[in-house]
Structures are given as structure tokens and as C-alpha cells.
Write a protein that holds these residues in place. Structure first.
Motif, PDB file in Angstrom:
ATOM      1  N   SER A  11       0.823  -1.205   0.000  1.00  0.00           N
ATOM      2  CA  SER A  11       0.000   0.000   0.000  1.00  0.00           C
ATOM      3  C   SER A  11       0.861   1.261   0.000  1.00  0.00           C
ATOM      4  O   SER A  11       0.439   2.309  -0.499  1.00  0.00           O
ATOM      5  N   ILE A  12       2.060   1.162   0.538  1.00  0.00           N
ATOM      6  CA  ILE A  12       3.001   2.294   0.519  1.00  0.00           C
ATOM      7  C   ILE A  12       3.854   2.235  -0.748  1.00  0.00           C
ATOM      8  O   ILE A  12       4.007   3.218  -1.477  1.00  0.00           O
ATOM      9  N   GLY A  13       4.425   1.065  -1.015  1.00  0.00           N
ATOM     10  CA  GLY A  13       5.081   0.815  -2.290  1.00  0.00           C
ATOM     11  C   GLY A  13       6.478   1.369  -2.465  1.00  0.00           C
ATOM     12  O   GLY A  13       7.159   1.050  -3.429  1.00  0.00           O
ATOM     13  N   ARG A  14       6.934   2.195  -1.523  1.00  0.00           N
ATOM     14  CA  ARG A  14       8.228   2.861  -1.675  1.00  0.00           C
ATOM     15  C   ARG A  14       9.002   2.782  -0.380  1.00  0.00           C
ATOM     16  O   ARG A  14       8.421   2.817   0.707  1.00  0.00           O
ATOM     17  N   GLN A  21      23.467   2.740  -0.865  1.00  0.00           N
ATOM     18  CA  GLN A  21      23.837   1.434  -1.396  1.00  0.00           C
ATOM     19  C   GLN A  21      23.114   1.256  -2.707  1.00  0.00           C
ATOM     20  O   GLN A  21      22.312   2.086  -3.113  1.00  0.00           O
ATOM     21  N   ASP A  22      23.375   0.163  -3.380  1.00  0.00           N
ATOM     22  CA  ASP A  22      22.754  -0.092  -4.674  1.00  0.00           C
ATOM     23  C   ASP A  22      21.252  -0.184  -4.519  1.00  0.00           C
ATOM     24  O   ASP A  22      20.740  -0.981  -3.738  1.00  0.00           O
ATOM     25  N   GLY A  23      20.535   0.626  -5.279  1.00  0.00           N
ATOM     26  CA  GLY A  23      19.085   0.613  -5.220  1.00  0.00           C
ATOM     27  C   GLY A  23      18.444  -0.377  -6.163  1.00  0.00           C
ATOM     28  O   GLY A  23      17.236  -0.371  -6.340  1.00  0.00           O
ATOM     29  N   GLY A  24      19.207  -1.240  -6.784  1.00  0.00           N
ATOM     30  CA  GLY A  24      18.630  -2.262  -7.642  1.00  0.00           C
ATOM     31  C   GLY A  24      18.522  -1.811  -9.087  1.00  0.00           C
ATOM     32  O   GLY A  24      18.951  -0.736  -9.474  1.00  0.00           O
ATOM     33  N   GLN A  25      17.929  -2.681  -9.902  1.00  0.00           N
ATOM     34  CA  GLN A  25      17.811  -2.438 -11.334  1.00  0.00           C
ATOM     35  C   GLN A  25      16.654  -1.492 -11.620  1.00  0.00           C
ATOM     36  O   GLN A  25      15.570  -1.641 -11.076  1.00  0.00           O
ATOM     37  N   PRO A  26      16.861  -0.496 -12.484  1.00  0.00           N
ATOM     38  CA  PRO A  26      15.743   0.355 -12.887  1.00  0.00           C
ATOM     39  C   PRO A  26      14.714  -0.452 -13.678  1.00  0.00           C
ATOM     40  O   PRO A  26      15.067  -1.299 -14.482  1.00  0.00           O
ATOM     41  N   SER A  27      13.447  -0.181 -13.421  1.00  0.00           N
ATOM     42  CA  SER A  27      12.385  -0.823 -14.172  1.00  0.00           C
ATOM     43  C   SER A  27      12.252  -0.154 -15.536  1.00  0.00           C
ATOM     44  O   SER A  27      12.436   1.051 -15.665  1.00  0.00           O
ATOM     45  N   ASP A  53      13.883   8.779  -2.108  1.00  0.00           N
ATOM     46  CA  ASP A  53      14.619   9.531  -1.100  1.00  0.00           C
ATOM     47  C   ASP A  53      13.853   9.681   0.207  1.00  0.00           C
ATOM     48  O   ASP A  53      14.448   9.750   1.281  1.00  0.00           O
ATOM     49  N   ARG A  54      12.511   9.745   0.097  1.00  0.00           N
ATOM     50  CA  ARG A  54      11.697   9.918   1.295  1.00  0.00           C
ATOM     51  C   ARG A  54      10.520   8.969   1.276  1.00  0.00           C
ATOM     52  O   ARG A  54       9.807   8.881   0.287  1.00  0.00           O
ATOM     53  N   SER A  55      10.342   8.257   2.386  1.00  0.00           N
ATOM     54  CA  SER A  55       9.232   7.327   2.539  1.00  0.00           C
ATOM     55  C   SER A  55       9.043   7.049   4.022  1.00  0.00           C
ATOM     56  O   SER A  55      10.012   7.095   4.790  1.00  0.00           O
ATOM     57  N   PRO A  56       7.826   6.741   4.459  1.00  0.00           N
ATOM     58  CA  PRO A  56       7.643   6.305   5.842  1.00  0.00           C
ATOM     59  C   PRO A  56       8.297   4.955   6.113  1.00  0.00           C
ATOM     60  O   PRO A  56       8.534   4.598   7.264  1.00  0.00           O
ATOM     61  N   LEU A  57       8.613   4.218   5.026  1.00  0.00           N
ATOM     62  CA  LEU A  57       9.320   2.949   5.170  1.00  0.00           C
ATOM     63  C   LEU A  57      10.814   3.159   4.992  1.00  0.00           C
ATOM     64  O   LEU A  57      11.244   3.889   4.101  1.00  0.00           O
ATOM     65  N   SER A  58      11.604   2.503   5.843  1.00  0.00           N
ATOM     66  CA  SER A  58      13.057   2.539   5.680  1.00  0.00           C
ATOM     67  C   SER A  58      13.593   1.118   5.709  1.00  0.00           C
ATOM     68  O   SER A  58      13.029   0.232   6.362  1.00  0.00           O
ATOM     69  N   LEU A  59      14.678   0.905   4.984  1.00  0.00           N
ATOM     70  CA  LEU A  59      15.284  -0.413   4.865  1.00  0.00           C
ATOM     71  C   LEU A  59      16.728  -0.345   5.318  1.00  0.00           C
ATOM     72  O   LEU A  59      17.497   0.500   4.850  1.00  0.00           O
ATOM     73  N   GLU A  60      17.076  -1.241   6.222  1.00  0.00           N
ATOM     74  CA  GLU A  60      18.459  -1.323   6.705  1.00  0.00           C
ATOM     75  C   GLU A  60      18.962  -2.744   6.509  1.00  0.00           C
ATOM     76  O   GLU A  60      18.284  -3.710   6.873  1.00  0.00           O
ATOM     77  N   VAL A  61      20.135  -2.862   5.909  1.00  0.00           N
ATOM     78  CA  VAL A  61      20.744  -4.168   5.676  1.00  0.00           C
ATOM     79  C   VAL A  61      21.914  -4.334   6.630  1.00  0.00           C
ATOM     80  O   VAL A  61      22.820  -3.499   6.677  1.00  0.00           O
ATOM     81  N   ARG A  62      21.873  -5.416   7.409  1.00  0.00           N
ATOM     82  CA  ARG A  62      22.944  -5.724   8.354  1.00  0.00           C
ATOM     83  C   ARG A  62      23.468  -7.115   8.042  1.00  0.00           C
ATOM     84  O   ARG A  62      22.908  -8.111   8.490  1.00  0.00           O
ATOM     85  N   GLY A  63      24.521  -7.178   7.266  1.00  0.00           N
ATOM     86  CA  GLY A  63      25.043  -8.472   6.859  1.00  0.00           C
ATOM     87  C   GLY A  63      24.044  -9.201   5.990  1.00  0.00           C
ATOM     88  O   GLY A  63      23.615  -8.688   4.953  1.00  0.00           O
ATOM     89  N   ASP A  64      23.632 -10.396   6.422  1.00  0.00           N
ATOM     90  CA  ASP A  64      22.670 -11.185   5.663  1.00  0.00           C
ATOM     91  C   ASP A  64      21.234 -10.858   6.025  1.00  0.00           C
ATOM     92  O   ASP A  64      20.301 -11.381   5.405  1.00  0.00           O
ATOM     93  N   GLU A  65      21.047 -10.015   7.027  1.00  0.00           N
ATOM     94  CA  GLU A  65      19.691  -9.692   7.480  1.00  0.00           C
ATOM     95  C   GLU A  65      19.271  -8.308   7.008  1.00  0.00           C
ATOM     96  O   GLU A  65      20.095  -7.389   6.921  1.00  0.00           O
ATOM     97  N   ALA A  66      18.006  -8.178   6.703  1.00  0.00           N
ATOM     98  CA  ALA A  66      17.452  -6.885   6.316  1.00  0.00           C
ATOM     99  C   ALA A  66      16.275  -6.566   7.227  1.00  0.00           C
ATOM    100  O   ALA A  66      15.530  -7.461   7.647  1.00  0.00           O
ATOM    101  N   LEU A  67      16.118  -5.293   7.526  1.00  0.00           N
ATOM    102  CA  LEU A  67      15.073  -4.848   8.443  1.00  0.00           C
ATOM    103  C   LEU A  67      14.288  -3.714   7.797  1.00  0.00           C
ATOM    104  O   LEU A  67      14.873  -2.736   7.327  1.00  0.00           O
ATOM    105  N   ILE A  68      12.963  -3.845   7.753  1.00  0.00           N
ATOM    106  CA  ILE A  68      12.097  -2.769   7.284  1.00  0.00           C
ATOM    107  C   ILE A  68      11.378  -2.163   8.473  1.00  0.00           C
ATOM    108  O   ILE A  68      10.793  -2.879   9.300  1.00  0.00           O
ATOM    109  N   SER A  69      11.436  -0.836   8.556  1.00  0.00           N
ATOM    110  CA  SER A  69      10.783  -0.109   9.644  1.00  0.00           C
ATOM    111  C   SER A  69       9.769   0.873   9.080  1.00  0.00           C
ATOM    112  O   SER A  69       9.952   1.411   7.983  1.00  0.00           O
TER     113      SER A  69
END
Length: 323
Positions: A11-14, A21-27, A53-69
Motif C-alpha cells: 500500500s506504501i510501495g516505496r 547502497q545499490d538501489g537495484g535495477q531500474p524498471s 529519497d523519502r518514505s515512511p518505510l526505511s530499509l536497513e541491511v545488516r550483513g545477511d539480514e534486512a530490516l524494514i521499519s
């Protein structure tokens, strides 16, 4: 990640990254063309989020683990998934990154991207196959000159790509004869997008396209490719009612077509041309549950899909896989 959490993320999508860090492949396809994205997996569920650049969702990668807040509160732990070509396990390739049609929600006509040569597409699939992770091929395409010429171009590609021995799905703008052309070339599945089941809305947001021609192509496709192997996107958030979406799902499933409920995306290049409201998590859940019920009633099963969105699951709540 439970079903409600995935619905919330869609529902947020972003998402914004906690550090560069690498934001992935452009669609290169559809409403989200031109933007980068990441794939996040938690348990058996996968979600694809656009990187902004701005979203209520944030992504943090810690080694092999990823966390969405969400606004600083952790809501899901999992891992990042590297796409093969646009999608995990699939060579998902946009052949023509331009289109003569001007669907009001789609960024492709504004971006006016390139057109991949036959040789380039084959090379891309060879490179993907060399990784040992290639499970299927999905070819999508805008319409550079005409639907007929685009269909011929993609059919020729399908013929050459059968050498890799994996299922091939195709999504193009349909025209009389397209199904037989793609079937004879060796395609396993097809997708023709209705976009919206509201015919008045369709005429406004998809000028130049024929609702009835798309529906006729879908119905004919099921006769050739079989149930569970023909698909159509229904966008959620263009101003349609839930009743019209349910009616659209009924029409498609009655014909053996698997609908894809896709949250509409307000691309920056089209903000002044169409009023898009990203659907809430509750609305996405309600519609997805209705779709699952309809598929069950009609004996259809999303788990039998071989290519495309029902296999990827990153952008949608997929019956048979997510619920």
C-alpha cells in the motif's frame, strides 16, 4: 512477514535506504518505469519496493539480514533477494521501451526509451542462464510502431529463446491473430492487460486501445494456452469502485483468465494527467481475498502459472502463493 504486513508494504510501495547502497535495477516496464527497486523476502513472502529519497518505510541491511521499519518502528525482518533480470529467477525483459499508445498512468510513452535488438535480448538471456538461476523468461513490450509488428518481433524472439528449455511468457498489446502467432512460436503463457474493468474509465485512461479487443484476445488465448496460463492486470487506485473490480474479476475468471490486482502507481511524469490514489492495505486485502474465492470457485490455481507475476509475487498479493 504475514499477509497484513505485506499488504501494508504494497500500500506504501516505496522505501528509503538507511544508508547509500545499490538501489537495484531500474524498471523499464509500466507505471514504475525508470525507477529502481529492491526485493525483500521474509518467510515465504516476497515484496518489491521502489527506492526513493523519502518514505515512511526505511530499509536497513545488516550483513545477511534486512530490516524494514515504518516511521522508525521495525515491522519485518528478512533478507534481500537479488533479481536475475528484473525478477528473481526470471529473465523479465522489456523489448520495446517506448509506446505509441498514451495510457495516462504509464511512464513508458514519456520516457521514450530504447528498443532492444533481437541479438541483445538473446545475449541477456544467455547471461542469465549462465548463472544457473534461470527458471523462466517473461517478455513484455511497448508498441514501437504497431501491435502487429511488435507481435512479430516478440514471436521471433520466442522461437530463438526456446533453446534455453524454460517456460516463456509474453505480454504485448493484442491484435487479431496474435494468439496463434505466439502459440506457434512456442510461448507458454500470455498476458493482455485490461488495466481497468470500468469501461468509461478505460476510455479515459487508455485512449486508442479497445477494451473489447483485449477481452476477446484473452478469451481466445485460454482456448490455446489453457486455463491458469493467461493473465490480465487490473489496476487498483484509478478511481474505480470495488464493485467494478469484482465484476472485472468475475468476467475474467469466468473465462479462465487469472487476474492480477496491481496497486496503481502515481508516477511523477504523469501526476497532472490522472488522479491516482494508492490503495490502502485493507482494500488490497479485501480484493485479494475476493479474487482467491473466485479462483477457487472456478477451479483456477495461481500456483500453476509458469512465468510472470504469479511466479514472482513481488508486486501483488497473489492467490495460491500469498493467500
Amino acid at each position: 512477514m504475514d499477509l497484513k504486513t505485506k499488504a501494508l508494504l504494497l500500500s506504501i510501495g516505496r522505501v528509503q535506504l538507511s544508508r547509500p547502497q545499490d538501489g537495484g535495477q531500474p524498471s523499464t516496464a509500466g507505471p514504475g518505469a525508470g525507477e529502481s527497486s529492491v526485493f525483500f523476502q521474509s518467510g515465504r513472502r516476497l515484496v518489491r519496493l521502489s527506492v526513493v529519497d523519502r518514505s515512511p518505510l526505511s530499509l536497513e541491511v545488516r550483513g545477511d539480514e534486512a530490516l524494514i521499519s515504518l516511521q522508525g518502528r521495525a515491522i519485518s525482518r528478512g533478507r534481500m533477494v537479488e533479481p536475475l533480470l528484473h525478477s528473481p529467477g526470471q529473465a523479465y525483459i522489456t523489448v520495446s521501451e517506448r509506446c505509441i499508445y498514451d495510457c495516462r498512468f504509464c511512464a513508458v510513452p514519456r520516457l521514450k526509451g530504447g528498443v532492444k535488438s533481437h541479438q541483445r535480448v538473446v545475449e541477456m538471456v544467455k547471461e542469465a542462464n549462465a548463472t544457473g538461476r534461470l527458471e523462466s523468461i517473461s517478455l513484455t513490450s511497448g508498441t514501437e510502431v504497431s501491435p502487429q509488428l511488435e507481435g512479430e518481433r516478440v514471436a521471433a524472439l520466442v522461437c530463438d529463446l526456446k533453446q534455453f528449455g524454460v517456460p516463456i511468457g509474453v505480454s504485448v498489446n493484442p491484435f487479431p491473430g496474435v494468439n496463434r502467432m505466439l502459440y506457434d512460436a512456442g510461448a507458454d503463457e500470455v498476458k493482455y492487460n485490461l488495466e481497468t474493468p470500468d469501461r468509461i474509465l478505460f476510455s479515459r485512461v487508455c485512449p486508442g486501445l479497445s477494451y473489447q479487443e483485449i477481452m476477446d484476445a484473452l478469451e481466445e488465448a485460454v482456448e490455446l494456452f489453457g486455463e491458469n496460463h493467461v493473465f490480465s492486470n487490473l489496476l487498483v487506485g484509478l478511481g474505480e469502485s470495488d464493485q467494478s473490480l469484482r465484476q472485472g474479476m468475475d468476467e475474467l475468471t469466468d473465462r479462465g483468465v487469472l487476474p492480477i490486482l496491481r496497486a496503481a502507481y502515481p508516477h511523477p511524469l504523469r501526476l497532472d494527467e490522472v488522479d491516482i490514489t494508492r490503495p490502502s492495505a485493507e482494500r488490497l486485502l479485501k480484493l485479494a481475498r475476493y479474487l482467491r474465492m473466485r479462483l477457487d470457485q472456478k477451479g483456477l490455481d495461481g500456483r500453476l502459472a509458469l512465468t510472470g507475476c504469479y511466479c514472482c509475487t513481488g508486486c501483488d498479493l497473489v492467490p495460491g502463493r500469498d493467500l
